[in-house]
Design an enzyme around this catalytic site. Structure first.
Site, PDB file in Angstrom:
ATOM      1  N   ARG A  16       0.844  -1.199   0.000  1.00 47.70           N
ATOM      2  CA  ARG A  16       0.000   0.000   0.000  1.00 47.70           C
ATOM      3  C   ARG A  16       0.873   1.239   0.000  1.00 47.70           C
ATOM      4  NH1 ARG A  16      -5.232  -1.641   3.116  1.00 47.70           N
ATOM      5  NH2 ARG A  16      -6.137  -2.416   1.205  1.00 47.70           N
ATOM      6  N   GLN A  71      -0.868   2.315  -6.083  1.00 51.52           N
ATOM      7  CA  GLN A  71      -2.325   2.452  -5.958  1.00 51.52           C
ATOM      8  C   GLN A  71      -3.064   1.982  -7.209  1.00 51.52           C
ATOM      9  OE1 GLN A  71      -3.097   6.472  -4.693  1.00 51.52           O
ATOM     10  NE2 GLN A  71      -3.318   5.854  -2.569  1.00 51.52           N
ATOM     11  N   ASP A  98      -3.580  -1.833  -7.401  1.00 51.15           N
ATOM     12  CA  ASP A  98      -4.113  -2.471  -6.198  1.00 51.15           C
ATOM     13  C   ASP A  98      -5.517  -3.059  -6.426  1.00 51.15           C
ATOM     14  OD1 ASP A  98      -4.806  -3.224  -3.694  1.00 51.15           O
ATOM     15  OD2 ASP A  98      -4.678  -1.238  -2.799  1.00 51.15           O
ATOM     16  N   SER A 136      -8.233  -2.610  -3.580  1.00 53.03           N
ATOM     17  CA  SER A 136      -8.957  -1.330  -3.583  1.00 53.03           C
ATOM     18  C   SER A 136     -10.003  -1.301  -4.689  1.00 53.03           C
ATOM     19  CB  SER A 136      -7.999  -0.156  -3.817  1.00 53.03           C
ATOM     20  OG  SER A 136      -7.155  -0.012  -2.731  1.00 53.03           O
ATOM     21  N   TYR A 157      -3.498  -1.075   7.235  1.00 51.85           N
ATOM     22  CA  TYR A 157      -4.391  -2.133   7.709  1.00 51.85           C
ATOM     23  C   TYR A 157      -4.617  -2.054   9.212  1.00 51.85           C
ATOM     24  CZ  TYR A 157      -3.825  -4.653   3.298  1.00 51.85           C
ATOM     25  OH  TYR A 157      -3.847  -5.017   1.993  1.00 51.85           O
TER      26      TYR A 157
HETATM   27  P1  NAD Z   1      -9.587  -3.624   5.027  1.00 53.47           P
HETATM   28  O1  NAD Z   1     -10.386  -4.197   3.914  1.00 53.47           O
HETATM   29  O2  NAD Z   1      -8.356  -4.342   5.452  1.00 53.47           O
HETATM   30  O3  NAD Z   1     -10.544  -3.460   6.303  1.00 53.47           O
HETATM   31  C1  NAD Z   1     -11.738  -2.702   6.218  1.00 53.47           C
HETATM   32  C2  NAD Z   1     -11.837  -1.718   7.369  1.00 53.47           C
HETATM   33  O4  NAD Z   1     -12.182  -2.426   8.561  1.00 53.47           O
HETATM   34  C3  NAD Z   1     -10.537  -0.976   7.693  1.00 53.47           C
HETATM   35  O5  NAD Z   1     -10.774   0.419   7.648  1.00 53.47           O
HETATM   36  C4  NAD Z   1     -10.186  -1.457   9.096  1.00 53.47           C
HETATM   37  O6  NAD Z   1      -9.550  -0.450   9.879  1.00 53.47           O
HETATM   38  C5  NAD Z   1     -11.547  -1.798   9.645  1.00 53.47           C
HETATM   39  N1  NAD Z   1     -11.526  -2.678  10.820  1.00 53.47           N
HETATM   40  C6  NAD Z   1     -10.712  -3.727  11.083  1.00 53.47           C
HETATM   41  N2  NAD Z   1     -11.004  -4.257  12.290  1.00 53.47           N
HETATM   42  C7  NAD Z   1     -12.049  -3.557  12.776  1.00 53.47           C
HETATM   43  C8  NAD Z   1     -12.830  -3.623  13.973  1.00 53.47           C
HETATM   44  N3  NAD Z   1     -12.562  -4.529  14.899  1.00 53.47           N
HETATM   45  N4  NAD Z   1     -13.825  -2.727  14.144  1.00 53.47           N
HETATM   46  C9  NAD Z   1     -14.096  -1.775  13.214  1.00 53.47           C
HETATM   47  N5  NAD Z   1     -13.405  -1.659  12.062  1.00 53.47           N
HETATM   48  C10 NAD Z   1     -12.403  -2.525  11.850  1.00 53.47           C
HETATM   49  O7  NAD Z   1      -9.201  -2.106   4.723  1.00 53.47           O
HETATM   50  P2  NAD Z   1      -8.974  -1.430   3.316  1.00 53.47           P
HETATM   51  O8  NAD Z   1     -10.260  -1.064   2.699  1.00 53.47           O
HETATM   52  O9  NAD Z   1      -8.124  -2.301   2.522  1.00 53.47           O
HETATM   53  O10 NAD Z   1      -8.247  -0.050   3.667  1.00 53.47           O
HETATM   54  C11 NAD Z   1      -7.473   0.181   4.824  1.00 53.47           C
HETATM   55  C12 NAD Z   1      -6.631   1.482   4.625  1.00 53.47           C
HETATM   56  O11 NAD Z   1      -5.610   1.320   3.648  1.00 53.47           O
HETATM   57  C13 NAD Z   1      -7.398   2.697   4.192  1.00 53.47           C
HETATM   58  O12 NAD Z   1      -6.894   3.813   4.880  1.00 53.47           O
HETATM   59  C14 NAD Z   1      -7.086   2.839   2.754  1.00 53.47           C
HETATM   60  O13 NAD Z   1      -7.229   4.170   2.279  1.00 53.47           O
HETATM   61  C15 NAD Z   1      -5.646   2.404   2.739  1.00 53.47           C
HETATM   62  N6  NAD Z   1      -5.268   1.939   1.406  1.00 53.47           N
HETATM   63  C16 NAD Z   1      -4.120   2.446   0.826  1.00 53.47           C
HETATM   64  C17 NAD Z   1      -3.746   2.003  -0.441  1.00 53.47           C
HETATM   65  C18 NAD Z   1      -2.499   2.531  -1.135  1.00 53.47           C
HETATM   66  O14 NAD Z   1      -1.937   3.518  -0.680  1.00 53.47           O
HETATM   67  N7  NAD Z   1      -2.033   1.879  -2.198  1.00 53.47           N
HETATM   68  C19 NAD Z   1      -4.503   1.035  -1.090  1.00 53.47           C
HETATM   69  C20 NAD Z   1      -5.639   0.534  -0.466  1.00 53.47           C
HETATM   70  C21 NAD Z   1      -6.005   0.983   0.787  1.00 53.47           C
END
Ligand code: NAD
Length: 374
Positions: free
Chosen positions: A121, A126, A129, A132, A229
């Site tokens: 990430r 991005q 990915d 996403s 994460y």
């Molecule tokens: P994910 O699919 O791993 O999880 C979904 C969400 O569930 C996350 O926000 C996580 O914090 C939340 N979660 C986990 N345990 C929990 C709990 N017990 N109670 C409530 N919520 C809980 O997450 P994701 O969609 O892959 O994204 C996570 C982060 O990574 C975001 O900030 C996203 O913007 C970032 N991201 C960055 C890139 C990049 O820079 N290339 C790519 C994808 C995502």
């Protein structure tokens, strides 16, 4: 180089790893491209459309024969790839923590498995990915599916026959899917609230016009957590979260859960006891259902009714939007390989940061550090 795309074999998998647009671009880089007959049918892409883009169409064995790179959505069984060049690359979803046998089979077959779900990430990755691109569509589809199942309307409506109240929608887990779920529910006119363990999401929730529901008395994850994460939370946090959710969920009509922890079962966020406090006719869509579920009693691809509440979740939500999901997944593959394309060598050369993160097998061995420690 010869690049091949096969028809996906997994049950319910309607997506395809290349589109005519990406086929053309790979051919423009100097490659031959082979697509298995019928590979695009689930995403409404005909064999003719691939042919017109310059691909050759044939059966799996003909496509794989002498292939240097095989692109997939879900990685095919290694046995299907007999005939590919020794050391051929296979870029796809491997479910590396859940499907160790598949990874071992790739090592044994001398293939180089590139796990698209291990894409780091970092800003420059991005556009590569797939988690996403697919999660975004999943968040949207979860809300639409819940809305379709809900026996009431989402927006407030003032009619001559009386007022219809706006639905209350609660999104749990505000990553990529959760943010899109909030935006979609807002567009449909619901009153939306959301929660997460990462403090950085508070501002994002509010910027979408939704209400942030957060555990205040126990520390959550400051900032973005490792690689963006979440991690497993402390027992104290879990207890505070359960209390907060119990108070809030009883007033909700729609709950969308999206919480995942990489390499672990999904955290349990909604218990049967909490479901019992919701109004009959409410709907819960569990986007983590295939990873063990955030919701007690949720079953993949089935609707379970508990205490009058409908609990649902597709095992593979993006496959229910196969055309768009394929278009984005295919572009992720293209962005990934073309970013590393060495024009003189006529092939991609991965750098260390991304190569080491996503490479699972090479030279007959499992080489990925995250897997070795698992
Ligand atoms: P994910 O699919 O791993 O999880 C979904 C969400 O569930 C996350 O926000 C996580 O914090 C939340 N979660 C986990 N345990 C929990 C709990 N017990 N109670 C409530 N919520 C809980 O997450 P994701 O969609 O892959 O994204 C996570 C982060 O990574 C975001 O900030 C996203 O913007 C970032 N991201 C960055 C890139 C990049 O820079 N290339 C790519 C994808 C995502």
């Amino acid at each position: 180089m010869k690049i091949a795309v096969l028809k996906e074999r997994a049950a319910g998998e309607e997506r395809v790893a290349a589109t005519p647009e990406t086929v053309k671009k790979f051919i423009a880089l100097g490659n031959d491209f082979a697509v298995e007959t019928g590979a695009g049918s689930g995403a409404s892409i005909s064999d003719d459309a691939y042919s017109e883009a310059g691909a050759t169409i044939g059966d799996a064995a003909a496509c794989v024969k002498d292939a240097d790179i095989i692109l997939g959505i879900q990685a095919p069984e290694a046995a299907l790839l007999d005939g590919a060049k020794p050391g051929a690359w296979v870029a796809a979803l491997f479910d590396p923590f859940g499907n160790k046998d598949l990874v071992d089979a790739y090592a044994k077959a001398g293939l180089e498995a590139l796990s698209m779900e291990f894409m780091p990430r970092i800003t420059r990755a991005q556009s590569m990915d797939v988690l996403s691109s697919q999660s975004n569509l999943s968040g949207y589809k979860a809300v639409l599916t819940a809305a379709d199942t809900f026996g009431r309307a989402f927006p407030m409506m003032m009619t001559a026959a009386g007022t219809v109240k706006a639905a209350k929608c609660f999104v749990m887990g505000v990553g990529v899917a959760g943010l899109q779920a909030i935006a979609t529910a807002k567009r449909l006119g619901a009153q939306v609230s959301a929660t997460d363990v990462r403090s950085a999401t508070k501002e994002q929730i509010e910027s979408l016009g939704a209400k942030a529901i957060f555990v205040e008395e126990v520390e959550g994850i400051e900032g973005e957590g490792s690689g963006g994460y979440a991690t497993e939370m402390s027992d104290e946090y879990k207890a505070a979260q359960a209390k907060l959710v119990s108070e809030h969920i009883a007033k909700q009509d729609i709950v969308i859960t999206t919480a995942l922890i990489p390499g672990r079962a999904a955290p349990r966020l909604v218990t049967d006891e909490q479901i019992a406090t919701m109004q009959p006719g409410s709907v819960i869509y569990d986007l983590a259902v295939a990873q063990g579920g955030n919701v007690e009693g949720s079953v993949p691809d089935d609707m379970v009714v508990r205490h009058g509440v409908k609990i649902m979740g597709y095992a593979n939500t993006p496959a229910h939007l196969a055309a768009d999901a394929s278009a984005l997944f295919a572009r992720n593959h293209l962005n990934f390989l073309s970013a590393f394309w060495d024009k003189e060598a006529g092939k991609p050369e991965l750098d260390e940061e991304i190569g080491d993160a996503i490479r699972l097998t090479k030279g007959g061995e499992v080489v990925n550090e995250r897997l070795k420690g698992a």
